[in-house]
Design a protein around this motif. Structure first.
Motif, short mmCIF file in Angstrom:
data_model
loop_
_atom_site.label_atom_id
_atom_site.label_comp_id
_atom_site.label_asym_id
_atom_site.label_seq_id
_atom_site.Cartn_x
_atom_site.Cartn_y
_atom_site.Cartn_z
N HIS A 141 0.84 -1.20 0.00
CA HIS A 141 0.00 0.00 0.00
C HIS A 141 0.88 1.25 0.00
O HIS A 141 0.66 2.19 -0.77
CB HIS A 141 -0.93 0.00 1.21
CG HIS A 141 -1.73 1.24 1.35
ND1 HIS A 141 -2.83 1.50 0.58
CD2 HIS A 141 -1.57 2.31 2.16
CE1 HIS A 141 -3.31 2.69 0.91
NE2 HIS A 141 -2.57 3.20 1.86
N LYS A 142 1.92 1.25 0.87
CA LYS A 142 2.83 2.40 0.92
C LYS A 142 3.61 2.55 -0.38
O LYS A 142 3.86 3.67 -0.83
CB LYS A 142 3.80 2.25 2.10
CG LYS A 142 3.14 2.47 3.44
CD LYS A 142 4.15 2.38 4.56
CE LYS A 142 3.48 2.71 5.88
NZ LYS A 142 4.44 2.93 6.95
N ALA A 143 4.00 1.43 -0.98
CA ALA A 143 4.74 1.49 -2.24
C ALA A 143 3.88 2.10 -3.34
O ALA A 143 4.34 2.96 -4.09
CB ALA A 143 5.23 0.10 -2.63
N LEU A 144 2.64 1.65 -3.44
CA LEU A 144 1.75 2.19 -4.47
C LEU A 144 1.50 3.67 -4.24
O LEU A 144 1.55 4.48 -5.17
CB LEU A 144 0.44 1.41 -4.51
CG LEU A 144 -0.56 1.81 -5.59
CD1 LEU A 144 0.06 1.67 -6.98
CD2 LEU A 144 -1.81 0.96 -5.49
N ALA A 145 1.26 4.03 -2.97
CA ALA A 145 1.00 5.43 -2.65
C ALA A 145 2.24 6.31 -2.85
O ALA A 145 2.13 7.49 -3.15
CB ALA A 145 0.52 5.56 -1.20
N GLY A 146 3.42 5.71 -2.72
CA GLY A 146 4.65 6.48 -2.80
C GLY A 146 5.43 6.31 -4.09
O GLY A 146 6.63 6.60 -4.13
N LEU A 147 4.78 5.82 -5.13
CA LEU A 147 5.49 5.60 -6.39
C LEU A 147 6.18 6.86 -6.91
O LEU A 147 7.22 6.78 -7.54
CB LEU A 147 4.54 5.06 -7.46
CG LEU A 147 4.33 3.56 -7.45
CD1 LEU A 147 3.25 3.17 -8.45
CD2 LEU A 147 5.60 2.81 -7.72
N SER A 148 5.60 8.01 -6.61
CA SER A 148 6.21 9.25 -7.10
C SER A 148 7.57 9.51 -6.45
O SER A 148 8.38 10.26 -6.98
CB SER A 148 5.28 10.44 -6.86
OG SER A 148 5.06 10.61 -5.48
N SER A 149 7.84 8.86 -5.31
CA SER A 149 9.14 9.05 -4.65
C SER A 149 10.19 8.06 -5.14
O SER A 149 11.35 8.15 -4.75
CB SER A 149 8.99 8.96 -3.13
OG SER A 149 8.70 7.63 -2.75
N TYR A 150 9.78 7.11 -5.96
CA TYR A 150 10.73 6.15 -6.53
C TYR A 150 11.41 6.80 -7.72
O TYR A 150 10.77 7.19 -8.68
CB TYR A 150 10.02 4.86 -6.93
CG TYR A 150 10.90 3.89 -7.67
CD1 TYR A 150 11.94 3.25 -7.01
CD2 TYR A 150 10.70 3.61 -9.01
CE1 TYR A 150 12.76 2.36 -7.67
CE2 TYR A 150 11.51 2.72 -9.68
CZ TYR A 150 12.54 2.09 -9.01
OH TYR A 150 13.35 1.22 -9.67
N HIS A 151 12.72 6.92 -7.64
CA HIS A 151 13.47 7.64 -8.68
C HIS A 151 14.43 6.73 -9.43
O HIS A 151 15.51 7.15 -9.82
CB HIS A 151 14.25 8.81 -8.07
CG HIS A 151 13.36 9.81 -7.41
ND1 HIS A 151 12.46 10.58 -8.09
CD2 HIS A 151 13.20 10.13 -6.09
CE1 HIS A 151 11.80 11.35 -7.24
NE2 HIS A 151 12.23 11.10 -6.02
N GLY A 152 14.04 5.51 -9.62
CA GLY A 152 14.90 4.58 -10.36
C GLY A 152 15.77 3.78 -9.42
O GLY A 152 15.63 3.82 -8.21
N GLY A 153 16.64 3.00 -9.99
CA GLY A 153 17.47 2.11 -9.18
C GLY A 153 16.73 0.79 -8.98
O GLY A 153 15.80 0.45 -9.69
N SER A 154 17.15 0.08 -7.97
CA SER A 154 16.58 -1.23 -7.70
C SER A 154 15.21 -1.10 -7.03
O SER A 154 15.10 -0.62 -5.90
CB SER A 154 17.52 -2.03 -6.79
OG SER A 154 16.89 -3.19 -6.33
N PHE A 155 14.17 -1.54 -7.74
CA PHE A 155 12.83 -1.51 -7.18
C PHE A 155 12.74 -2.44 -5.97
O PHE A 155 12.11 -2.13 -4.96
CB PHE A 155 11.80 -1.91 -8.24
CG PHE A 155 10.38 -1.74 -7.79
CD1 PHE A 155 9.79 -0.49 -7.77
CD2 PHE A 155 9.64 -2.83 -7.36
CE1 PHE A 155 8.48 -0.32 -7.34
CE2 PHE A 155 8.34 -2.67 -6.93
CZ PHE A 155 7.76 -1.42 -6.92
#
Length: 109
Positions: free
Chosen positions: A43-57
């Motif tokens: 849930h947190k990952a889906l909500a925070g996708l905008s904070s993922y800036h590449g690299g290892s998911f």
């Protein structure tokens, strides 16, 4: 693409859900608590996708999982999930249980 269309998150979920569950289960030792925390992580990952800036998911998900475990430990004393998430509390609880069992055996003998 998952940022634009959350449905594209489903393959990522399928790929990593078992890894995250096993990680949570190893730390918590309780299947239900591990399932709950796994759900929180995704849930947190889906909500925070905008904070993922590449690299290892995968590494990003494990960071979320570790932070969720820490949050659970901080949730409050006496909380079952907090007790399980904090390895020190678990060891203290087990040590106390062993002492109680030893006292009970001594009293019986």
């Amino acid at each position: 693409r998952a940022l634009i269309d959350p449905r594209t998150f489903a393959p990522l979920y399928e790929r990593y859900v078992d890894l995250i569950y096993r990680h949570c289960y190893r730390r918590l030792g309780e299947p239900e608590a591990a399932r709950d925390l796994t759900s929180i992580v995704f849930h947190k990952a889906l909500a925070g996708l905008s904070s993922y800036h590449g690299g290892s998911f995968k590494a990003w998900l494990f960071r979320i999982a570790d932070n969720a475990l820490i949050d659970a430990a901080r949730a409050g004393a006496g909380s079952a999930l907090a007790d399980l998430a904090d390895p020190r509390r678990g060891r203290r609880r087990l040590r106390g249980r062993r002492l109680s069992e030893a006292r009970a055996r001594a009293a019986i003998e």
